[in-house]
Design a protein around this motif. Structure first.
Motif, short mmCIF file in Angstrom:
data_model
loop_
_atom_site.label_atom_id
_atom_site.label_comp_id
_atom_site.label_asym_id
_atom_site.label_seq_id
_atom_site.Cartn_x
_atom_site.Cartn_y
_atom_site.Cartn_z
N GLY A 78 -22.08 0.49 -22.53
CA GLY A 78 -22.15 0.17 -21.10
C GLY A 78 -23.29 0.83 -20.37
O GLY A 78 -23.55 0.49 -19.21
N ASN A 79 -23.96 1.78 -21.00
CA ASN A 79 -25.10 2.43 -20.40
C ASN A 79 -26.38 1.66 -20.74
O ASN A 79 -26.32 0.60 -21.34
CB ASN A 79 -25.19 3.88 -20.86
N ALA A 80 -27.52 2.22 -20.36
CA ALA A 80 -28.79 1.55 -20.64
C ALA A 80 -29.88 2.61 -20.78
O ALA A 80 -29.74 3.75 -20.31
CB ALA A 80 -29.13 0.58 -19.52
N VAL A 81 -30.95 2.24 -21.46
CA VAL A 81 -32.12 3.11 -21.58
C VAL A 81 -33.35 2.35 -21.11
O VAL A 81 -33.37 1.12 -21.08
CB VAL A 81 -32.33 3.62 -23.03
N SER A 82 -34.38 3.09 -20.76
CA SER A 82 -35.62 2.48 -20.29
C SER A 82 -36.51 2.09 -21.46
O SER A 82 -36.48 2.70 -22.53
CB SER A 82 -36.38 3.46 -19.39
N GLY A 83 -37.32 1.08 -21.23
CA GLY A 83 -38.29 0.65 -22.23
C GLY A 83 -39.50 0.06 -21.55
O GLY A 83 -39.48 -0.25 -20.35
N VAL A 84 -40.57 -0.09 -22.31
CA VAL A 84 -41.78 -0.75 -21.83
C VAL A 84 -42.26 -1.69 -22.93
O VAL A 84 -42.40 -1.28 -24.08
CB VAL A 84 -42.91 0.26 -21.50
N ILE A 85 -42.50 -2.94 -22.56
CA ILE A 85 -43.05 -3.91 -23.50
C ILE A 85 -44.53 -4.09 -23.22
O ILE A 85 -44.95 -4.27 -22.07
CB ILE A 85 -42.32 -5.27 -23.39
N HIS A 86 -45.32 -4.01 -24.29
CA HIS A 86 -46.75 -4.28 -24.22
C HIS A 86 -46.96 -5.63 -24.87
O HIS A 86 -46.73 -5.80 -26.07
CB HIS A 86 -47.54 -3.22 -24.99
N ALA A 87 -47.38 -6.61 -24.10
CA ALA A 87 -47.57 -7.97 -24.61
C ALA A 87 -49.01 -8.40 -24.45
O ALA A 87 -49.62 -8.14 -23.40
CB ALA A 87 -46.64 -8.94 -23.90
N PRO A 88 -49.59 -9.07 -25.44
CA PRO A 88 -50.95 -9.58 -25.31
C PRO A 88 -51.06 -10.54 -24.14
O PRO A 88 -50.07 -11.17 -23.75
CB PRO A 88 -51.19 -10.30 -26.65
N ALA A 89 -52.23 -10.63 -23.57
CA ALA A 89 -52.46 -11.55 -22.47
C ALA A 89 -52.11 -12.97 -22.90
O ALA A 89 -52.22 -13.32 -24.07
CB ALA A 89 -53.91 -11.47 -22.00
N VAL A 90 -51.72 -13.78 -21.94
CA VAL A 90 -51.29 -15.15 -22.23
C VAL A 90 -52.35 -15.91 -23.00
O VAL A 90 -52.06 -16.66 -23.94
CB VAL A 90 -50.95 -15.89 -20.92
N ARG A 91 -53.60 -15.73 -22.65
CA ARG A 91 -54.67 -16.47 -23.30
C ARG A 91 -55.19 -15.79 -24.56
O ARG A 91 -56.06 -16.34 -25.25
CB ARG A 91 -55.83 -16.67 -22.32
N ALA A 92 -54.67 -14.61 -24.87
CA ALA A 92 -55.14 -13.89 -26.05
C ALA A 92 -54.52 -14.47 -27.32
O ALA A 92 -53.47 -15.10 -27.30
CB ALA A 92 -54.77 -12.40 -25.93
N LYS A 93 -55.20 -14.24 -28.43
CA LYS A 93 -54.67 -14.66 -29.72
C LYS A 93 -53.51 -13.74 -30.09
O LYS A 93 -53.67 -12.53 -30.20
CB LYS A 93 -55.76 -14.60 -30.79
N ARG A 94 -52.34 -14.31 -30.28
CA ARG A 94 -51.15 -13.52 -30.60
C ARG A 94 -50.83 -13.62 -32.08
O ARG A 94 -50.90 -14.68 -32.67
CB ARG A 94 -49.96 -14.01 -29.77
N SER A 95 -50.47 -12.49 -32.67
CA SER A 95 -50.23 -12.43 -34.11
C SER A 95 -48.85 -12.96 -34.50
O SER A 95 -48.64 -13.33 -35.65
CB SER A 95 -50.36 -10.99 -34.59
N GLY A 96 -47.90 -12.93 -33.56
CA GLY A 96 -46.53 -13.28 -33.89
C GLY A 96 -45.74 -12.10 -34.41
O GLY A 96 -44.56 -12.23 -34.73
N VAL A 97 -46.38 -10.93 -34.48
CA VAL A 97 -45.72 -9.71 -34.95
C VAL A 97 -45.34 -8.84 -33.76
O VAL A 97 -46.13 -8.65 -32.84
CB VAL A 97 -46.64 -8.90 -35.90
N ALA A 98 -44.11 -8.33 -33.79
CA ALA A 98 -43.63 -7.41 -32.75
C ALA A 98 -43.25 -6.09 -33.40
O ALA A 98 -42.75 -6.06 -34.53
CB ALA A 98 -42.43 -8.01 -32.02
N VAL A 99 -43.51 -4.99 -32.69
CA VAL A 99 -43.28 -3.65 -33.24
C VAL A 99 -42.43 -2.84 -32.28
O VAL A 99 -42.71 -2.79 -31.08
CB VAL A 99 -44.63 -2.92 -33.47
#
Length: 229
Positions: free
Chosen positions: A13-34
């Motif tokens: 029921g609790n939560a923790v903070s996080g930050v997502i770093h995502a490539p720009a919309v027009r950037a080539k995306r690898s499809g890999v998430a870490v």
């Protein structure tokens, strides 16, 4: 937004903070998430985690860094193992909502070890990245934390410094030899447990970081299924 803060709900029921770093919309995306977990003495704002996350994002990968519950509450002592694992699993579930093609887990020291414990009990992932794996406590070379590693089926990348008091490379090499092709070692010459080098080494922090990110990128291309060079 390239970086966005979020809240990761936990099963209690609790939560923790996080930050997502995502490539720009027009950037080539690898499809890999870490997913990157932090070390015992730090939090998700540790410079190494932030810089690695940004470096991988610039190369087309999506990255999530997050806090474990005890750091979210401002405490110094880590939570028990079960609670750490539950928080890490919640972070994995959150990043899967981004619908990546491949998911890699890991982190700095304790964060990487918790990821390895999850992988050893068959939590699905396509690879693991260790930023200073804590093979043994400082000064206790006979208390190795390696037994569970043989149960991991996914490829593993160990980025280790030559001055790391929590990982004697002469003890790590036989462990990696037993793991065979699943494990690869990238040595940061002169690096400590946070992969930082002394000023006397004559290297800038930026050059060391470039080496680390390039090492991860090269491993991702060669060892994580579905990627193209």
């Amino acid at each position: 937004m390239p970086e966005r803060a979020l809240s990761i709900p936990l099963s209690d029921g609790n939560a923790v903070s996080g930050v997502i770093h995502a490539p720009a919309v027009r950037a080539k995306r690898s499809g890999v998430a870490v997913v990157l977990g932090h070390g015992a003495g730090g939090d998700m704002h540790a410079p190494l985690l932030v810089d690695v996350a940004r470096g991988l994002k610039d190369r087309g990968h999506t990255v999530l860094r997050f806090n474990f519950p005890y750091k979210e509450l401002g405490r110094k002592a880590p939570d028990r193992r079960e609670k750490l694992e539950a928080a890490y699993e919640a972070a994995i579930a959150r990043l899967r909502k981004e619908k990546p093609d491949r998911l890699v887990i890991g982190g700095k020291s304790m964060g990487g070890r918790i990821a390895s414990l999850l992988a050893a009990r068959a939590v699905p992932c396509d690879g693991l990245v260790f930023l200073g794996y804590p093979l043994h406590p400082a000064g206790k070379r006979d208390a190795l934390r390696d037994e569970h590693l043989s149960a991991i089926k996914a490829p593993m990348l160990f980025l280790q410094g030559t001055r790391d008091p929590l990982c004697d490379l002469e003890l790590l090499r036989p462990v990696l030899k037993r793991l065979g092709r699943r494990a690869r070692l990238h040595v940061v010459e002169g690096g400590d447990h946070s992969l930082e080098v002394l000023k006397s080494a004559g290297r800038t922090r930026e050059s060391v970081l470039d080496e680390i990110v390039a090492g991860i990128e090269g491993w991702l291309v060669k060892r994580v299924a579905g990627m193209k060079a």
